[in-house]
Scaffold this motif. Structure first.
Motif, PDB file in Angstrom:
ATOM      1  N   THR A  88     -14.878  10.019   3.055  1.00  0.00           N
ATOM      2  CA  THR A  88     -15.308   9.365   1.821  1.00  0.00           C
ATOM      3  C   THR A  88     -15.161   7.846   1.872  1.00  0.00           C
ATOM      4  OG1 THR A  88     -13.131   9.721   0.821  1.00  0.00           O
ATOM      5  CG2 THR A  88     -14.847  11.370   0.363  1.00  0.00           C
ATOM      6  N   ARG A  89     -14.013   7.350   2.366  1.00  0.00           N
ATOM      7  CA  ARG A  89     -13.824   5.893   2.430  1.00  0.00           C
ATOM      8  C   ARG A  89     -12.776   5.531   3.466  1.00  0.00           C
ATOM      9  NH1 ARG A  89      -9.509   3.742  -1.485  1.00  0.00           N
ATOM     10  NH2 ARG A  89      -8.557   5.656  -2.268  1.00  0.00           N
ATOM     11  N   VAL A  90     -12.779   4.233   3.810  1.00  0.00           N
ATOM     12  CA  VAL A  90     -11.820   3.677   4.758  1.00  0.00           C
ATOM     13  C   VAL A  90     -11.257   2.400   4.165  1.00  0.00           C
ATOM     14  CG1 VAL A  90     -11.509   2.695   7.061  1.00  0.00           C
ATOM     15  CG2 VAL A  90     -13.119   4.552   6.738  1.00  0.00           C
ATOM     16  N   ARG A  91      -9.962   2.182   4.352  1.00  0.00           N
ATOM     17  CA  ARG A  91      -9.364   0.920   3.909  1.00  0.00           C
ATOM     18  C   ARG A  91      -8.258   0.529   4.876  1.00  0.00           C
ATOM     19  NH1 ARG A  91      -4.442   0.792   1.181  1.00  0.00           N
ATOM     20  NH2 ARG A  91      -3.526   2.842   0.868  1.00  0.00           N
ATOM     21  N   ALA A  92      -8.004  -0.782   4.966  1.00  0.00           N
ATOM     22  CA  ALA A  92      -6.894  -1.270   5.780  1.00  0.00           C
ATOM     23  C   ALA A  92      -5.592  -0.978   5.049  1.00  0.00           C
ATOM     24  CB  ALA A  92      -7.042  -2.767   6.016  1.00  0.00           C
ATOM     25  N   THR A  93      -4.549  -0.721   5.815  1.00  0.00           N
ATOM     26  CA  THR A  93      -3.246  -0.459   5.217  1.00  0.00           C
ATOM     27  C   THR A  93      -2.142  -0.934   6.155  1.00  0.00           C
ATOM     28  OG1 THR A  93      -1.825   1.198   4.184  1.00  0.00           O
ATOM     29  CG2 THR A  93      -3.058   1.899   6.126  1.00  0.00           C
ATOM     30  N   ARG A  94      -1.034  -1.286   5.572  1.00  0.00           N
ATOM     31  CA  ARG A  94       0.164  -1.601   6.352  1.00  0.00           C
ATOM     32  C   ARG A  94       1.273  -0.601   6.005  1.00  0.00           C
ATOM     33  NH1 ARG A  94      -0.138  -5.682   9.513  1.00  0.00           N
ATOM     34  NH2 ARG A  94       2.058  -6.201   9.658  1.00  0.00           N
ATOM     35  N   ASP A  95       0.978   0.330   5.098  1.00  0.00           N
ATOM     36  CA  ASP A  95       1.930   1.363   4.711  1.00  0.00           C
ATOM     37  C   ASP A  95       1.857   2.502   5.732  1.00  0.00           C
ATOM     38  OD1 ASP A  95       3.567   3.223   3.437  1.00  0.00           O
ATOM     39  OD2 ASP A  95       1.942   3.922   2.149  1.00  0.00           O
ATOM     40  N   ILE A  96       2.807   2.535   6.631  1.00  0.00           N
ATOM     41  CA  ILE A  96       2.799   3.580   7.656  1.00  0.00           C
ATOM     42  C   ILE A  96       3.932   4.583   7.451  1.00  0.00           C
ATOM     43  CG2 ILE A  96       1.678   2.094   9.341  1.00  0.00           C
ATOM     44  CD1 ILE A  96       4.456   1.824  10.692  1.00  0.00           C
ATOM     45  N   SER A  97       4.611   4.502   6.320  1.00  0.00           N
ATOM     46  CA  SER A  97       5.769   5.365   6.116  1.00  0.00           C
ATOM     47  C   SER A  97       5.449   6.658   5.367  1.00  0.00           C
ATOM     48  CB  SER A  97       6.869   4.603   5.374  1.00  0.00           C
ATOM     49  OG  SER A  97       6.382   4.147   4.137  1.00  0.00           O
ATOM     50  N   HIS A 141     -22.779   7.111   4.883  1.00  0.00           N
ATOM     51  CA  HIS A 141     -22.377   7.223   3.474  1.00  0.00           C
ATOM     52  C   HIS A 141     -20.945   6.731   3.229  1.00  0.00           C
ATOM     53  CE1 HIS A 141     -20.571  10.886   5.124  1.00  0.00           C
ATOM     54  NE2 HIS A 141     -19.721  10.810   4.120  1.00  0.00           N
ATOM     55  N   LEU A 142     -20.213   6.442   4.279  1.00  0.00           N
ATOM     56  CA  LEU A 142     -18.806   6.065   4.178  1.00  0.00           C
ATOM     57  C   LEU A 142     -18.647   4.709   3.496  1.00  0.00           C
ATOM     58  CD1 LEU A 142     -15.940   6.962   5.041  1.00  0.00           C
ATOM     59  CD2 LEU A 142     -16.292   5.653   7.129  1.00  0.00           C
ATOM     60  N   PHE A 143     -17.734   4.634   2.515  1.00  0.00           N
ATOM     61  CA  PHE A 143     -17.447   3.386   1.814  1.00  0.00           C
ATOM     62  C   PHE A 143     -16.294   2.691   2.532  1.00  0.00           C
ATOM     63  CE2 PHE A 143     -14.903   1.185  -1.511  1.00  0.00           C
ATOM     64  CZ  PHE A 143     -15.813   0.170  -1.786  1.00  0.00           C
ATOM     65  N   ILE A 144     -16.561   1.484   3.034  1.00  0.00           N
ATOM     66  CA  ILE A 144     -15.521   0.690   3.683  1.00  0.00           C
ATOM     67  C   ILE A 144     -15.028  -0.303   2.654  1.00  0.00           C
ATOM     68  CG2 ILE A 144     -14.974  -0.860   5.569  1.00  0.00           C
ATOM     69  CD1 ILE A 144     -17.177   0.521   7.183  1.00  0.00           C
ATOM     70  N   GLN A 145     -13.812  -0.067   2.177  1.00  0.00           N
ATOM     71  CA  GLN A 145     -13.236  -0.829   1.082  1.00  0.00           C
ATOM     72  C   GLN A 145     -12.984  -2.277   1.486  1.00  0.00           C
ATOM     73  OE1 GLN A 145     -10.143   1.409  -0.679  1.00  0.00           O
ATOM     74  NE2 GLN A 145      -9.553  -0.182  -2.094  1.00  0.00           N
ATOM     75  N   ASN A 146     -13.281  -3.201   0.556  1.00  0.00           N
ATOM     76  CA  ASN A 146     -13.038  -4.625   0.814  1.00  0.00           C
ATOM     77  C   ASN A 146     -11.581  -4.868   1.103  1.00  0.00           C
ATOM     78  OD1 ASN A 146     -15.249  -6.242   0.863  1.00  0.00           O
ATOM     79  ND2 ASN A 146     -15.291  -6.618  -1.340  1.00  0.00           N
ATOM     80  N   SER A 147     -11.329  -5.651   2.127  1.00  0.00           N
ATOM     81  CA  SER A 147      -9.979  -5.994   2.533  1.00  0.00           C
ATOM     82  C   SER A 147     -10.052  -7.240   3.383  1.00  0.00           C
ATOM     83  CB  SER A 147      -9.385  -4.841   3.347  1.00  0.00           C
ATOM     84  OG  SER A 147      -8.206  -5.257   3.960  1.00  0.00           O
ATOM     85  N   PRO A 148      -9.005  -8.030   3.423  1.00  0.00           N
ATOM     86  CA  PRO A 148      -9.025  -9.211   4.275  1.00  0.00           C
ATOM     87  C   PRO A 148      -9.177  -8.866   5.749  1.00  0.00           C
ATOM     88  CG  PRO A 148      -7.016  -9.155   2.935  1.00  0.00           C
ATOM     89  CD  PRO A 148      -7.782  -7.915   2.642  1.00  0.00           C
ATOM     90  N   GLN A 149      -8.782  -7.647   6.137  1.00  0.00           N
ATOM     91  CA  GLN A 149      -8.827  -7.266   7.539  1.00  0.00           C
ATOM     92  C   GLN A 149     -10.099  -6.523   7.917  1.00  0.00           C
ATOM     93  OE1 GLN A 149      -5.283  -4.966   7.640  1.00  0.00           O
ATOM     94  NE2 GLN A 149      -3.996  -6.725   8.106  1.00  0.00           N
TER      95      GLN A 149
END
Length: 153
Positions: A88-97, A141-149
């Motif tokens: 459905t979507r992709v976003r950058a994250t730094r939360d790996i816990s 169809h994948l939504f790539i969420q806005n992110s600085p990365q």
């Protein structure tokens, strides 16, 4: 197309500390028992080797493969197959816990999908831009969420 996982210093530190703690937990009691039997030594060293091996295998042998119909994620003995239609979507994250993660870097992507018990998976491909570009070709169809990365569509 196959992508290796990015490995950062933080992750290497976590693996090193984990191996150090496991060494203490397994080997100190063996040393403190005085004169352990050969069977005790074989069992403890065998369990230690298995545990350390699993940590190293899971931590350092990860890859993500964009196949014809699905994204294949492999980390040590664990693997997942996520069909492109379920993404459905992709976003950058730094939360790996938290959550389902097959990564070795804090510079990660979280991929959301309809199936599966967690609803998303966190991965850390070495070349995120190329990974996202190739994923976009297979899953328009994948939504790539806005992110600085991440550049958005």
């Amino acid at each position: 197309m196959k992508f290796r996982s990015k490995i950062d210093r933080f992750f290497i530190s976590v693996i090193f500390i984990s191996l150090l703690l496991i060494s203490i937990v397994f080997l100190i009691p063996l040393i403190l028992t005085g004169r352990p039997s050969i069977l005790d030594i074989i069992v403890v060293v065998g369990l230690y080797a298995f545990t350390a091996g699993m940590i190293l295998w899971t931590g350092f042998f990860q890859h993500y493969e964009l196949c014809q119909d699905y994204l294949y994620i492999k980390g040590g003995p664990f693997s997942s197959r996520i069909f492109y239609g379920d993404l459905t979507r992709v976003r950058a994250t730094r939360d790996i816990s938290t959550g389902y993660r097959v990564l070795s870097s804090r510079d990660a992507l979280e991929i959301y999908y309809r199936t599966g018990s967690w609803g998303s998976v966190k991965i850390s491909p070495r070349d995120k831009e190329l990974f996202l570009s190739e994923l976009d070709k297979r899953c328009s169809h994948l939504f790539i969420q806005n992110s600085p990365q991440i550049d958005s569509k």
